[in-house]
Design a protein around this motif. Structure first.
Motif, PDB file in Angstrom:
ATOM      1  N   ILE A  29      -1.631  -6.042   3.962  1.00  0.00           N
ATOM      2  CA  ILE A  29      -2.398  -6.116   2.723  1.00  0.00           C
ATOM      3  C   ILE A  29      -3.631  -5.218   2.788  1.00  0.00           C
ATOM      4  N   GLU A  30      -4.296  -5.180   3.926  1.00  0.00           N
ATOM      5  CA  GLU A  30      -5.501  -4.364   4.045  1.00  0.00           C
ATOM      6  C   GLU A  30      -5.193  -2.867   4.049  1.00  0.00           C
ATOM      7  N   SER A  31      -4.111  -2.452   4.715  1.00  0.00           N
ATOM      8  CA  SER A  31      -3.808  -1.023   4.806  1.00  0.00           C
ATOM      9  C   SER A  31      -2.723  -0.577   3.834  1.00  0.00           C
ATOM     10  N   GLU A  32      -1.996  -1.515   3.221  1.00  0.00           N
ATOM     11  CA  GLU A  32      -0.921  -1.290   2.254  1.00  0.00           C
ATOM     12  C   GLU A  32       0.298  -0.598   2.845  1.00  0.00           C
ATOM     13  N   ALA A  33       0.331  -0.368   4.137  1.00  0.00           N
ATOM     14  CA  ALA A  33       1.503   0.154   4.834  1.00  0.00           C
ATOM     15  C   ALA A  33       1.334  -0.179   6.311  1.00  0.00           C
ATOM     16  N   ASP A  89       3.677  -7.537 -13.929  1.00  0.00           N
ATOM     17  CA  ASP A  89       4.860  -7.436 -14.773  1.00  0.00           C
ATOM     18  C   ASP A  89       6.141  -7.219 -13.977  1.00  0.00           C
ATOM     19  N   ARG A  90       6.074  -7.299 -12.669  1.00  0.00           N
ATOM     20  CA  ARG A  90       7.255  -7.104 -11.825  1.00  0.00           C
ATOM     21  C   ARG A  90       7.771  -8.449 -11.346  1.00  0.00           C
ATOM     22  N   ASP A  91       9.089  -8.649 -11.392  1.00  0.00           N
ATOM     23  CA  ASP A  91       9.678  -9.946 -11.064  1.00  0.00           C
ATOM     24  C   ASP A  91       9.915 -10.161  -9.580  1.00  0.00           C
ATOM     25  N   GLY A  92       9.818  -9.171  -8.776  1.00  0.00           N
ATOM     26  CA  GLY A  92      10.036  -9.323  -7.340  1.00  0.00           C
ATOM     27  C   GLY A  92      10.258  -7.956  -6.723  1.00  0.00           C
ATOM     28  N   GLY A  93      10.542  -7.925  -5.438  1.00  0.00           N
ATOM     29  CA  GLY A  93      10.759  -6.656  -4.766  1.00  0.00           C
ATOM     30  C   GLY A  93       9.493  -5.838  -4.660  1.00  0.00           C
ATOM     31  N   TYR A  94       8.460  -6.438  -4.083  1.00  0.00           N
ATOM     32  CA  TYR A  94       7.161  -5.780  -4.009  1.00  0.00           C
ATOM     33  C   TYR A  94       7.036  -4.868  -2.795  1.00  0.00           C
ATOM     34  N   THR A  95       7.930  -4.998  -1.829  1.00  0.00           N
ATOM     35  CA  THR A  95       7.824  -4.214  -0.594  1.00  0.00           C
ATOM     36  C   THR A  95       9.109  -3.441  -0.344  1.00  0.00           C
ATOM     37  N   ARG A  96       8.984  -2.398   0.475  1.00  0.00           N
ATOM     38  CA  ARG A  96      10.166  -1.662   0.917  1.00  0.00           C
ATOM     39  C   ARG A  96      10.056  -1.435   2.412  1.00  0.00           C
ATOM     40  N   ILE A  97      11.214  -1.370   3.067  1.00  0.00           N
ATOM     41  CA  ILE A  97      11.276  -1.126   4.509  1.00  0.00           C
ATOM     42  C   ILE A  97      11.992   0.205   4.713  1.00  0.00           C
ATOM     43  N   ILE A  98      11.345   1.106   5.442  1.00  0.00           N
ATOM     44  CA  ILE A  98      11.908   2.416   5.754  1.00  0.00           C
ATOM     45  C   ILE A  98      12.088   2.484   7.265  1.00  0.00           C
ATOM     46  N   GLU A 109      13.847  -0.061  17.683  1.00  0.00           N
ATOM     47  CA  GLU A 109      13.877   0.537  16.352  1.00  0.00           C
ATOM     48  C   GLU A 109      12.583   0.232  15.610  1.00  0.00           C
ATOM     49  N   LEU A 110      11.941   1.263  15.070  1.00  0.00           N
ATOM     50  CA  LEU A 110      10.706   1.099  14.310  1.00  0.00           C
ATOM     51  C   LEU A 110      10.987   1.213  12.822  1.00  0.00           C
ATOM     52  N   ALA A 111      10.142   0.569  12.038  1.00  0.00           N
ATOM     53  CA  ALA A 111      10.253   0.629  10.591  1.00  0.00           C
ATOM     54  C   ALA A 111       8.864   0.645   9.985  1.00  0.00           C
TER      55      ALA A 111
END
Length: 116
Positions: A29-33, A89-98, A109-111
């Protein structure tokens, strides 16, 4: 030691796992990534998304529920003031994993987990 929960385990005890998730969520939350292992990212994703859903409500009860799970005042303030309204206004899926590939030292394995 109590019986472990289903799924991946990050620490030796449930309390340790809760602290690990709390600290990872605050860092995200503090760094956003955040760059971490794939296992930690997959366990962290639903944890953070539930916090963001509570932050979208923005009321005092939701803030106290989030503070009970993550007692970092700075991160909770940013969550409720900036991140919650961003996904109103978004129903979900706030994060992504790369996935980034193996770590040089031990091959884990890093992500990278980040906000959409």
């Amino acid at each position: 030691m109590p019986a472990p929960r289903k799924g991946k385990r990050l620490g030796g005890s449930p309390q340790h796992q809760a602290k690990i998730l709390s600290n990872l969520a605050a860092s995200l939350i503090e760094s956003e990534a955040l760059t971490t292992t794939v296992t930690k990212a997959k366990v962290l994703r639903p944890y953070v998304e539930k916090l963001i859903t509570k932050a979208r409500a923005g009321d005092l009860h939701s803030r106290r529920l989030v503070l009970a799970r993550m007692p970092n005042n700075d991160a909770v303030t940013k969550l409720f003031d900036e991140i919650g309204p961003r996904y109103a206004d978004r129903d979900g899926g706030y994060t992504r994993i790369i996935k980034l590939g193996p770590r040089r030292g031990d091959g884990t394995e890093l992500a990278r987990i980040e906000f959409v």
